[in-house]
Scaffold this active site. Structure first.
Site, mmCIF file in Angstrom:
data_model
loop_
_atom_site.group_PDB
_atom_site.id
_atom_site.type_symbol
_atom_site.label_atom_id
_atom_site.label_comp_id
_atom_site.label_asym_id
_atom_site.label_seq_id
_atom_site.Cartn_x
_atom_site.Cartn_y
_atom_site.Cartn_z
ATOM 1 N N GLN A 71 0.814 -1.212 0.000
ATOM 2 C CA GLN A 71 0.000 0.000 0.000
ATOM 3 C C GLN A 71 0.854 1.272 0.000
ATOM 4 O O GLN A 71 2.052 1.234 0.265
ATOM 5 C CB GLN A 71 -0.912 0.006 1.221
ATOM 6 C CG GLN A 71 -2.036 -1.016 1.158
ATOM 7 C CD GLN A 71 -2.979 -0.896 2.343
ATOM 8 O OE1 GLN A 71 -2.867 -1.626 3.295
ATOM 9 N NE2 GLN A 71 -3.913 0.051 2.261
ATOM 10 N N HIS A 72 0.186 2.375 -0.294
ATOM 11 C CA HIS A 72 0.649 3.741 -0.058
ATOM 12 C C HIS A 72 1.736 4.271 -0.996
ATOM 13 O O HIS A 72 1.895 5.474 -1.080
ATOM 14 C CB HIS A 72 1.194 3.917 1.363
ATOM 15 C CG HIS A 72 0.261 3.544 2.454
ATOM 16 N ND1 HIS A 72 -1.014 4.055 2.574
ATOM 17 C CD2 HIS A 72 0.418 2.691 3.502
ATOM 18 C CE1 HIS A 72 -1.588 3.554 3.642
ATOM 19 N NE2 HIS A 72 -0.744 2.723 4.221
ATOM 20 N N ASP A 226 -2.396 -4.834 0.000
ATOM 21 C CA ASP A 226 -2.019 -6.132 0.547
ATOM 22 C C ASP A 226 -2.875 -6.558 1.734
ATOM 23 O O ASP A 226 -3.233 -7.738 1.854
ATOM 24 C CB ASP A 226 -0.536 -6.162 0.911
ATOM 25 C CG ASP A 226 -0.073 -4.977 1.738
ATOM 26 O OD1 ASP A 226 -0.914 -4.139 2.128
ATOM 27 O OD2 ASP A 226 1.146 -4.886 1.993
#
EC number: 2.7.1.17
Length: 467
Positions: A71-72, A226
């Site tokens: 992520q991110h 995820d």
């Protein structure tokens, strides 16, 4: 039998699983490593995906594919779809000051929680965009579109090359800092606040939406982050709390309503099914075990054996495991610390026990935060590489104060992506009901003293000097 592929493009590696779309039975799989570091060119992910797919026998015979990704991260593309600069990953903390500045500029943590369900920390994409605008203005000027790691891989698999074809899902969009799980729409005003203008962002698909097709004709599912993929892979339902011990540690639950925690401890994410995924994340999880084993010169199984040789609480030896800074609590520059060192506790066994307990105490703080936000806890599911440690399994109930369920080891992010791919071609209202394999239950008498001694010292840490 139709086959589907699930891809887990994590921080450390890429895993590909090919499964039967109806039963979930594993047919074949492959794996390839990613480079180390917190700044990686996306081409490295593509090479790893190509190698993992080759090891898994290729994707030519699958009916659908979906990607679960870390992520991110921030992937910036120019007008032609070329990568502007290496991606900044979720665990890159250079944007910590940007997170603080943005929080203040909008009016404080509550304003952010109300806007997007989460308070910015250095992990979030929006803070990395602010960092880029401030520190690399030429690269910021070249940036026509910004997307996440899983978005970029899905887009590459589709092969159109047009940035207008970027797609994402609710789960991963909810970790950007500029999309609201509660309203289901982007916040272009927050993008402008961070970046000075509005770059193109991926279209957010429904849980069974189609992001495109492979050259073979296989459907591309929307993919997801995820943690949302892991929840789908393990079959988590409302009332389940999942504790995932991987590179990062995450504690999350499946909820019917969005969360908005003004303290910033709980991130109010969305999941991959249309529900929500309130989540607490620590930067230091399985890597704490890796570091402890390396320091002692032992294997992970030997580390677990050592940890079992001393009593609960390690006779007062406590590790605060902020080895790479920390996200929860928000201490991006902090270092780790060891307290209570005496002649008695100066042994490898005490250090091993303190490392396991310190890592679990940080995650237990996350569990408490979820409960404070109203999460129901019918069972705690322990997954991830760190859950393979016998010491972690046996000590976790003492620290968490409740029993844990440990599914058999698996690639739950890749499995969740595969399950999403199967759902995308099923025309059914819910994901396929795949079996998750045998699980083991672990219980022990709670030992509150472990967390009490950890709480007494967790703030007694130092910060690294700012570079």
């Amino acid at each position: 039998m139709p086959l589907v592929a699930g891809i887990d493009s994590s921080t450390q590696s890429c895993k590909v699983v090919i499964r039967d779309a109806d039963t979930g039975a594993l047919v074949r799989e492959g794996r390839a490593t990613h480079p180390e570091g917190t700044e990686v060119h996306p081409d490295a992910w593509w090479r790893a995906l190509s190698e993992a797919s080759r090891q898994a026998g290729g994707l030519d015979d699958v009916a659908a594919v979906a990607v679960g990704g870390q992520q991110h991260g921030m992937v910036c593309l120019d007008e032609q779809g070329e990568v502007v600069r290496p991606a900044l990953l979720w665990n890159d903390t250079r944007s910590a000051q940007a997170a603080s500045d943005l929080t203040t500029e909008l009016g404080g943590p509550k304003a952010w929680a109300d806007a997007v369900g989460s308070v910015p920390v250095a992990s979030f994409t929006i803070t990395k965009l602010r960092w880029l605008a401030e520190h690399e203005p030429a690269n910021a000027d070249r940036t026509a579109a910004v997307c996440l790691p899983h978005d970029w891989l899905t887009w590459r698999l589709g092969g159109t090359g047009a940035i207008a074809d970027l797609r994402t899902d609710r789960g991963d969009a909810s970790g950007t800092g500029y999309w609201s799980p509660a309203t289901g729409v982007y916040r272009p005003d927050l993008l402008s606040l961070a970046f000075g203008r509005e770059p193109q962002v991926p279209t957010v698909l429904a849980p069974t939406g189609h992001a495109g097709r492979l050259p073979s004709g296989a459907v591309l599912g929307p993919g997801t982050g995820d943690n949302a993929a892991a929840a789908l892979g393990v079959g988590a339902q409302p009332g389940d709390v999942v504790v995932s011990i991987g590179t990062s540690g995450t504690v999350f639950s499946v909820a019917d309503l969005p969360a908005a925690d003004p303290s910033g401890i709980v991130a109010g994410f969305a999941d991959a099914t249309g529900r929500f995924l309130p989540l607490v994340c620590t930067l230091n999880a399985a890597r704490v075990l890796d570091a402890a084993a390396a320091m002692l010169g032992v294997t992970h199984s030997q580390l677990a054996e050592l940890a079992g040789q001393v009593p609960s609480g390690a006779d007062g030896l406590v590790m605060v495991p902020y080895l790479e800074g920390e996200r929860t609590p928000n201490r991006p520059l902090s270092t780790g610390a060891v307290h209570g060192l005496t002649l008695k506790t100066s042994t490898p066994a005490h250090f091993a026990r303190a490392a396991v307990e310190g890592m679990l105490c940080a995650l237990a703080d996350g569990l408490d935060a979820l409960i404070a936000e109203g999460a129901a806890v019918n069972r705690v599911i322990l997954i991830g590489g760190g859950a393979r440690s016998e010491a972690v399994r046996r000590i976790a109930p003492e620290v968490f104060g409740c029993g844990v369920v440990v599914p058999e080891p698996g690639e739950y992010v890749a499995d969740g992506a595969a399950r999403q791919a199967a759902w995308a071609i099923s025309d059914q209202p819910a994901p396929p009901a795949w079996a998750t394999g045998r699980s083991e239950s672990y219980g022990a008498r709670p030992v509150p003293a472990i967390r009490e001694q950890y709480a007494a010292v967790r703030e007694l840490v130092h910060d690294r000097p700012v570079a």
